[in-house]
Write an enzyme that holds these catalytic residues in place. Structure first.
Site, PDB file in Angstrom:
ATOM      1  N   SER A 192       0.795  -1.222   0.000  1.00  0.00           N
ATOM      2  CA  SER A 192       0.000   0.000   0.000  1.00  0.00           C
ATOM      3  C   SER A 192       0.829   1.275   0.000  1.00  0.00           C
ATOM      4  CB  SER A 192      -0.926   0.011   1.214  1.00  0.00           C
ATOM      5  OG  SER A 192      -0.171  -0.099   2.406  1.00  0.00           O
ATOM      6  N   HIS A 220      -5.223  -3.571  -1.932  1.00  0.00           N
ATOM      7  CA  HIS A 220      -4.926  -2.619  -3.010  1.00  0.00           C
ATOM      8  C   HIS A 220      -4.775  -3.316  -4.357  1.00  0.00           C
ATOM      9  CE1 HIS A 220      -4.468   0.705  -0.194  1.00  0.00           C
ATOM     10  NE2 HIS A 220      -4.010  -0.230   0.623  1.00  0.00           N
ATOM     11  N   LYS A 251     -11.779   0.270  -0.517  1.00  0.00           N
ATOM     12  CA  LYS A 251     -10.847   0.965  -1.409  1.00  0.00           C
ATOM     13  C   LYS A 251     -11.450   1.005  -2.811  1.00  0.00           C
ATOM     14  CE  LYS A 251      -7.228   0.201   1.851  1.00  0.00           C
ATOM     15  NZ  LYS A 251      -8.143   0.050   2.979  1.00  0.00           N
TER      16      LYS A 251
END
Ligand SMILES: Cc1ncc(COP(=O)(O)O)c(C=O)c1O
Length: 403
Positions: A192, A220, A251
């Protein structure tokens, strides 16, 4: 005040934190943490105190935060189920939408079954703690996310760290691990703070040789890597499989929550053994509805993934060509190293003056002297946005002596 002595003894700790923040954020133009941005629903711009700025550090990789279909799904869920739930999932907290979401996650992850937690943090802490304990060994990459580290600490297992993305070092650690007990290797699919990808085929090979389970955190990677945003297995053409897959819904998926996907038995165990799942309230209806709709959109609109990948590469090329390194990033996360925490704040401030929000990440989130701007590209960014951002990052770098 009661307990005066105890407060006195705590004082140095409280003062140290507050002094550190005050030193970094010494004037309003240097404020970078807990700043309230209002994102525009249909662009990558936001409002900050009446100023329109381009957000280059947001997490909504698929550009779905604010998407009207996702918002409608959240509202529809509230209309049917209300704003909260009736407790923990094992008791009265489960609603049909949770089951639909878990089925969708399982399909997305290509696994038999899935379980949705209240956050990605809870998913990591709960899963590690439910899988290993005293007598077992967990081996984690030095740059693994804090929630993995915390899960390891709480689990009571022996914890060993290996150098970032260094499979030879992992092998030496595995060789030295206790011969008994479970061995669990945990890595982030996409790191990340660095935007690089774990070397999955090599990791799988060494895990197999040393009889270790392999768990990946796709926080991610979901919606970002792989042709259709399927994550690290798709990125490596499905040539290898992991044993435990974790993702978040906070996310690329613009909601809240975390998930684990795996075998029927694994999920059956986690439902009763993962404490942050068992002892914490169920994900709210709005969040569940939004996550479900977003996953369905991801399935229908893989071009969002391609767009983000293309624009991230455009920005990387622009920065690298101008002499700004983005380390080993190949994903939507681009680090620009500034050095000291102060230097990262200076750079962020100069970027904001140039019209772009690039947020600094400082110690202890990153190693000493590797404070950086953590830039993130999303499907909301147009080519023109990327060009504007590149200019701003370069101008600010020149002003602050980074290039
Ligand atoms: C790699 C990684 N794992 C887990 C998490 C925790 O996810 P959540 O914010 O959904 O709790 C994060 C959050 O930043 C992350 O970056």
């Amino acid at each position: 005040m009661n307990a005066t002595g105890a407060w006195d003894r705590l004082e140095p700790k409280l003062a140290a934190t507050n002094a550190r923040v005050a030193a970094l954020e010494s004037d309003p133009s240097r404020r970078n943490s807990f700043v309230a941005y209002t994102m525009e629903r249909d662009s990558a711009y936001c409002d900050l105190d009446g100023e329109r700025l381009l957000m280059m550090s947001g997490y909504s990789y698929l550009g779905l935060a604010g998407d009207e279909r996702v918002v409608a799904a959240a509202k529809a869920a509230v209309d049917v189920y209300g704003t909260g739930n009736h407790g923990v999932r094992a008791l009265a907290g489960t609603i049909p939408l949770h089951e639909e979401l878990e089925a969708e996650v399982a399909r997305f992850a290509g696994r038999e079954r899935a379980l949705v937690f209240g956050s990605g943090y809870a998913a990591n802490v709960g899963t590690v703690g439910a899988l290993v304990g005293q007598g077992d060994t967990v081996l984690i990459d030095k740059y693994d996310h804090a929630s993995i580290v915390d899960g390891c600490r709480l689990s009571g297992a022996t914890v060993t760290r290996f150098r970032h993305n260094d499979v030879d070092h992992l092998e030496r650690r595995l060789k030295a691990a206790a011969p008994t007990g479970v061995r669990l290797v945990i890595v982030d699919s996409v790191y990340s703070m660095d935007g690089d990808i774990a070397p999955l085929p090599e990791l799988r090979e060494v895990c197999d040789r040393y009889d270790a389970l392999l768990m990946v955190d796709e926080a991610h990677a979901l919606g970002v890597i792989g042709k259709t945003g399927g994550g690290i297995e798709e990125h490596f053409d499905h040539k290898v499989r992991v044993d435990v897959k974790l993702g978040t819904l906070s996310k690329a998926i613009p909601s809240m929550g975390g998930w684990i996907a795996g075998s029927h038995d694994l999920i059956g165990h986690l439902r009763y053994a993962a404490r942050p799942f068992l002892f914490s309230a169920a994900l709210g209806p709005a969040q569940t509805g939004a996550a479900l709709e977003s996953l369905r959109i991801l399935r229908r609109e893989p071009e969002r993934v391609t767009h983000t990948q293309t624009q991230a590469q455009r920005l990387r090329t622009r920065l690298n060509d101008a002499g700004i390194s983005t380390m080993d990033s190949t994903t939507a996360v681009l680090p620009v190293i500034a050095g000291s925490d102060d230097a990262a704040y200076d750079y962020a401030t100069a970027c904001r003056k140039a019209g772009v929000i690039g947020l600094p990440v400082v110690t202890p989130a990153v190693p000493n002297d590797l404070a950086r701007l953590r830039i993130a590209v999303t499907a909301r960014h147009t080519a023109a946005d990327i060009d504007f951002a590149a200019e701003a990052f370069l101008t600010a770098a020149a002003q602050t002596g980074l290039i």
